[in-house]
Design an enzyme around this catalytic site. Structure first.
Site, PDB file in Angstrom:
ATOM      1  N   ASP A  62       3.175   6.995  -4.865  1.00 41.69           N
ATOM      2  CA  ASP A  62       2.978   5.821  -4.008  1.00 41.69           C
ATOM      3  C   ASP A  62       1.512   5.366  -4.069  1.00 41.69           C
ATOM      4  O   ASP A  62       0.614   6.125  -3.702  1.00 41.69           O
ATOM      5  CB  ASP A  62       3.361   6.165  -2.565  1.00 41.69           C
ATOM      6  CG  ASP A  62       3.537   4.937  -1.690  1.00 41.69           C
ATOM      7  OD1 ASP A  62       2.779   3.966  -1.871  1.00 41.69           O
ATOM      8  OD2 ASP A  62       4.421   4.959  -0.821  1.00 41.69           O
TER       9      ASP A  62
ATOM     10  N   SER B 200       7.758   0.814   5.318  1.00 43.17           N
ATOM     11  CA  SER B 200       6.356   0.467   5.116  1.00 43.17           C
ATOM     12  C   SER B 200       5.719  -0.019   6.420  1.00 43.17           C
ATOM     13  O   SER B 200       5.624   0.754   7.372  1.00 43.17           O
ATOM     14  CB  SER B 200       6.266  -0.579   3.990  1.00 43.17           C
ATOM     15  OG  SER B 200       4.943  -0.760   3.547  1.00 43.17           O
TER      16      SER B 200
ATOM     17  N   HIS C 230       6.175   3.257  -4.092  1.00 50.78           N
ATOM     18  CA  HIS C 230       6.395   2.723  -2.745  1.00 50.78           C
ATOM     19  C   HIS C 230       7.765   2.059  -2.597  1.00 50.78           C
ATOM     20  O   HIS C 230       8.160   1.666  -1.511  1.00 50.78           O
ATOM     21  CB  HIS C 230       5.286   1.703  -2.417  1.00 50.78           C
ATOM     22  CG  HIS C 230       5.115   1.439  -0.952  1.00 50.78           C
ATOM     23  ND1 HIS C 230       4.687   2.403  -0.056  1.00 50.78           N
ATOM     24  CD2 HIS C 230       5.315   0.310  -0.210  1.00 50.78           C
ATOM     25  CE1 HIS C 230       4.629   1.876   1.156  1.00 50.78           C
ATOM     26  NE2 HIS C 230       5.008   0.611   1.100  1.00 50.78           N
TER      27      HIS C 230
END
Length: 199
Positions: free
Chosen positions: A151, A101, A182
């Site tokens: 996501d 991320s 995610h």
């Protein structure tokens, strides 16, 4: 920048770990050990605090990035990687950047926008930051990227823009896609592990 360094065996993988928002230098250690139990790891904690959560660069809201701070923190990260690599006698080209991320975003930016010896990356759920200030030759680079169709943070357009940036500069680019969100999944980790084993 706070970090952990753990020495692995001589011929095992060498990972630079960069956590997601709210993580720290401990967050990805278990993941690295799953990919290669004998690996050396250099794991950083992001310098930025956002409502008590660690990040690697500032933002003004979801996906609204502070690009000036991004460049400053990218330079800080690269400087520290170089210094520690000299101290530990590890060549830059031997490292594998491994980020999730927010950590994946600064790691991908580092490969795309800076000249250095780093050449390999595993990026879990990254996105394009919309920056193209330099034309870096990627013919000596190889990256593994993951994307989830479900996501809620990373759009397909933003992910595709990043993947295309790597492909366009000549980087050997492998994309793992799924219907997940995610979060990280075991099948995703197994794909990254197989990619490392084939380096």
């Amino acid at each position: 920048m706070n970090y952990i360094f753990e020495q692995g065996t001589k011929n095992a993988a060498k990972f630079i770990l960069l956590h997601g928002t709210g993580g720290d230098e401990h967050s990805l250690l278990e993941l690295a050990r799953f990919i290669d139990p004998d690996s050396s790891v250099l794991s950083f904690r992001g310098n930025i605090q956002e409502n008590g959560m660690n990040r690697f660069f500032k933002r003004h809201g979801l996906n609204q990035f502070d690009l000036k701070n991004l460049e400053e923190e990218t330079d800080n990260l690269l400087k520290q990687i170089k210094e520690i690599s000299v101290e530990k006698n590890i060549l830059l080209e031997d490292w594998i950047l491994l980020g999730y991320s927010n950590g994946a975003n600064i790691a991908a930016h580092l490969l795309l926008e800076r000249e250095h010896g780093l050449s390999k990356g595993i990026f879990f759920h990254p996105m394009s930051l919309g920056v193209k200030n330099h034309s870096i030759d990627g013919k000596d680079k190889t990256v593994w990227l993951s994307y989830g169709n479900g996501d809620p943070i990373v759009s397909k357009e933003s992910f595709d823009e990043l993947a295309n940036a790597f492909e366009s500069n000549g980087s050997l680019t492998y994309v793992y896609s799924s219907n997940q969100g995610h979060e990280l999944t075991m099948t995703e980790l197994e794909s990254a592990k197989a990619w490392v084993n084939n380096l």
